[in-house]
Design a protein around this motif. Structure first.
Motif, mmCIF file in Angstrom:
data_model
loop_
_atom_site.group_PDB
_atom_site.id
_atom_site.type_symbol
_atom_site.label_atom_id
_atom_site.label_comp_id
_atom_site.label_asym_id
_atom_site.label_seq_id
_atom_site.Cartn_x
_atom_site.Cartn_y
_atom_site.Cartn_z
ATOM 1 N N ILE A 36 -1.829 6.500 -7.409
ATOM 2 C CA ILE A 36 -0.553 7.156 -7.133
ATOM 3 C C ILE A 36 -0.077 7.961 -8.338
ATOM 4 O O ILE A 36 0.325 9.130 -8.204
ATOM 5 C CB ILE A 36 0.496 6.100 -6.718
ATOM 6 C CG1 ILE A 36 0.119 5.500 -5.355
ATOM 7 C CG2 ILE A 36 1.891 6.704 -6.674
ATOM 8 C CD1 ILE A 36 0.897 4.242 -5.005
ATOM 9 N N ASN A 57 -6.525 0.628 -2.067
ATOM 10 C CA ASN A 57 -6.573 1.914 -1.373
ATOM 11 C C ASN A 57 -6.475 1.717 0.137
ATOM 12 O O ASN A 57 -5.712 2.397 0.828
ATOM 13 C CB ASN A 57 -7.882 2.624 -1.737
ATOM 14 C CG ASN A 57 -7.856 4.098 -1.429
ATOM 15 O OD1 ASN A 57 -7.488 4.505 -0.343
ATOM 16 N ND2 ASN A 57 -8.262 4.907 -2.392
ATOM 17 N N ASP A 59 -3.524 0.285 -7.143
ATOM 18 C CA ASP A 59 -3.255 1.515 -6.406
ATOM 19 C C ASP A 59 -2.239 2.397 -7.111
ATOM 20 O O ASP A 59 -2.214 3.613 -6.891
ATOM 21 C CB ASP A 59 -2.787 1.210 -4.979
ATOM 22 C CG ASP A 59 -3.061 2.384 -4.049
ATOM 23 O OD1 ASP A 59 -4.122 3.023 -4.188
ATOM 24 O OD2 ASP A 59 -2.199 2.681 -3.195
ATOM 25 N N LEU A 114 5.610 5.988 -1.872
ATOM 26 C CA LEU A 114 4.805 4.795 -2.154
ATOM 27 C C LEU A 114 5.319 4.051 -3.386
ATOM 28 O O LEU A 114 5.328 2.813 -3.414
ATOM 29 C CB LEU A 114 3.337 5.190 -2.339
ATOM 30 C CG LEU A 114 2.596 5.550 -1.055
ATOM 31 C CD1 LEU A 114 1.299 6.272 -1.372
ATOM 32 C CD2 LEU A 114 2.321 4.303 -0.221
ATOM 33 N N ARG A 119 -2.959 0.715 1.334
ATOM 34 C CA ARG A 119 -1.892 1.497 0.684
ATOM 35 C C ARG A 119 -0.673 1.641 1.586
ATOM 36 O O ARG A 119 0.446 1.365 1.181
ATOM 37 C CB ARG A 119 -2.427 2.878 0.308
ATOM 38 C CG ARG A 119 -1.378 3.809 -0.296
ATOM 39 C CD ARG A 119 -2.008 5.119 -0.705
ATOM 40 N NE ARG A 119 -2.958 4.897 -1.787
ATOM 41 C CZ ARG A 119 -3.900 5.768 -2.143
ATOM 42 N NH1 ARG A 119 -4.027 6.906 -1.486
ATOM 43 N NH2 ARG A 119 -4.702 5.505 -3.146
ATOM 44 N N HIS A 120 -0.870 2.100 2.813
ATOM 45 C CA HIS A 120 0.251 2.293 3.737
ATOM 46 C C HIS A 120 0.377 1.053 4.618
ATOM 47 O O HIS A 120 0.164 1.086 5.827
ATOM 48 C CB HIS A 120 0.028 3.556 4.572
ATOM 49 C CG HIS A 120 -0.056 4.795 3.750
ATOM 50 N ND1 HIS A 120 -1.259 5.394 3.430
ATOM 51 C CD2 HIS A 120 0.911 5.539 3.143
ATOM 52 C CE1 HIS A 120 -1.035 6.459 2.692
ATOM 53 N NE2 HIS A 120 0.283 6.575 2.505
ATOM 54 N N LYS A 175 -1.848 -3.805 -5.543
ATOM 55 C CA LYS A 175 -0.768 -2.828 -5.692
ATOM 56 C C LYS A 175 -0.762 -2.219 -7.095
ATOM 57 O O LYS A 175 -0.519 -1.017 -7.264
ATOM 58 C CB LYS A 175 0.576 -3.478 -5.379
ATOM 59 C CG LYS A 175 0.739 -3.865 -3.920
ATOM 60 C CD LYS A 175 0.610 -2.661 -3.005
ATOM 61 C CE LYS A 175 0.693 -3.033 -1.549
ATOM 62 N NZ LYS A 175 0.507 -1.846 -0.658
ATOM 63 N N THR A 202 6.681 0.195 -3.192
ATOM 64 C CA THR A 202 6.115 -0.859 -4.036
ATOM 65 C C THR A 202 7.212 -1.574 -4.818
ATOM 66 O O THR A 202 7.229 -2.811 -4.903
ATOM 67 C CB THR A 202 5.073 -0.262 -4.999
ATOM 68 O OG1 THR A 202 4.048 0.394 -4.241
ATOM 69 C CG2 THR A 202 4.435 -1.355 -5.860
#
Length: 334
Positions: free
Chosen positions: A303, A260, A299, A323, A263-264, A296, A327
């Motif tokens: 998402i 989390n 997350d 996102l 994430r970006h 990932k 990924t």
């Protein structure tokens, strides 16, 4: 980015008499000087309250999205506040007897949101901030429970099923959940057939990596990101002032929270990420060899959950599709 997401529930507009009724025990006879309806968060309603002849402000939080989260927040505060920076809860109505929604009243914490620092809207020492964020995450993860699972009635966990007493097949459970998010016509509706197929191929080929987290029994905040992390400067150094909003907390792997937080990743300065990982490891956090791929994968749970939304909710769905593409395109670099 969340400022461009639409709310899940309309803000509750409270009149002065209702505010006085809810706040009176915490105000101890003082009158309300001001009540500011806050636009932070997308699930609940928050007011910043100031009182006559009192310097400190308070926060009234009404739990609209998950009423049961109120009791969980209070019990987590009681468990954690000696070692984790939190907003002090002064009063709570778990059942919503007073107004119809459960609520808490907490002390206002002065600080800067990490999302504002990372977006360049505020200045801070990124290495100090990152280290404190990582160290605090490791401390949170040091609180362990009998087995993984989701909380109910405060911090109670359901007893595990007989077959889960042995080592769990993490990939099986992970793929079952993602499948329920994607198909039939759920997140797939937003992603389209081609992107969904690429995503499904990636997760099925890599879900075995999650076995490195099998049996993890750590407390997970589950929304450990820049909008819930406040920092401030104390004695010349930046440190975490409060970890906010524990409504999604569960028991599992701390790598879920790292996913989390990162994430970006394209927005994260290198010094912030490096210091965060250093603080995490030096305070007891564990990073398996494939930790970045694992974060990932974790997350993608968030998402794909967001992508089940029936409406686009402002930019939320578009942000989640971005996102997924990121990924897929960068997987081999993790």
């Amino acid at each position: 980015m969340r400022e461009t997401w639409e709310r899940r529930h309309p803000l509750l507009q409270l009149d002065q008499a209702t505010l006085k009724q809810l706040l009176q025990p915490a105000l101890a006879g003082h009158s309300i000087a001001s009540a500011e309806l806050l636009h932070a968060g997308r699930n609940n309603t928050l007011y910043k309250i100031t009182a006559e002849d009192r310097e400190e402000a308070l926060v009234l939080r009404l739990f609209q999205d998950d009423p049961a989260a109120c009791k969980k927040e209070v019990e987590l505060f009681n468990l954690l506040h000696a070692r984790v920076p939190l907003a002090e809860i002064l009063q709570a109505d778990h059942e919503g007897h007073t107004y119809g929604y459960p609520y808490t009243i907490a002390r206002w914490v002065e600080g800067i949101l990490i999302e504002d620092i990372l977006a360049g809207r505020a200045q801070a020492d990124l290495a100090e901030v990152g280290y404190s964020v990582g160290a605090t995450l490791a401390t949170i993860g040091s609180y362990t429970f009998a087995h993984p699972g989701f909380f109910h009635d405060g911090l109670h966990l359901d007893e595990p099923e007989e077959e889960t007493l042995e080592e769990v097949d993490e990939a099986k459970g992970y793929l079952a959940y993602l499948s329920s998010c994607l198909f039939p016509g759920k997140a797939e509706r937003w992603l389209g057939a081609e992107l969904t197929a690429r995503l499904w191929t990636l997760v099925t080929e890599n879900a075995h990596l999650l076995q490195a987290t099998a049996g993890s029994r750590s407390l997970v905040h589950a929304d450990y990101g820049g909008s819930n992390l406040l920092v401030r400067q104390e004695r010349g150094h930046f440190c975490l002032a409060a970890v906010l909003d524990w409504e999604f907390a569960f028991v599992g792997s701390s790598l879920f929270d790292l996913g989390n937080l990162f994430r970006h990743e394209w927005l994260l300065p290198n010094e912030f990420e490096a210091a965060c990982l250093q603080g995490f490891v030096q305070h007891g956090g564990v990073l398996p060899p494939t930790w970045k791929k694992i974060t990932k994968l974790f997350d993608l749970i968030n998402i794909c959950t967001f992508l089940q939304a029936p409406e686009s909710r402002g930019s939320l769905v578009g942000d989640m599709i971005t996102l997924v593409r990121w990924t897929l395109e960068h997987w081999e670099t993790y």
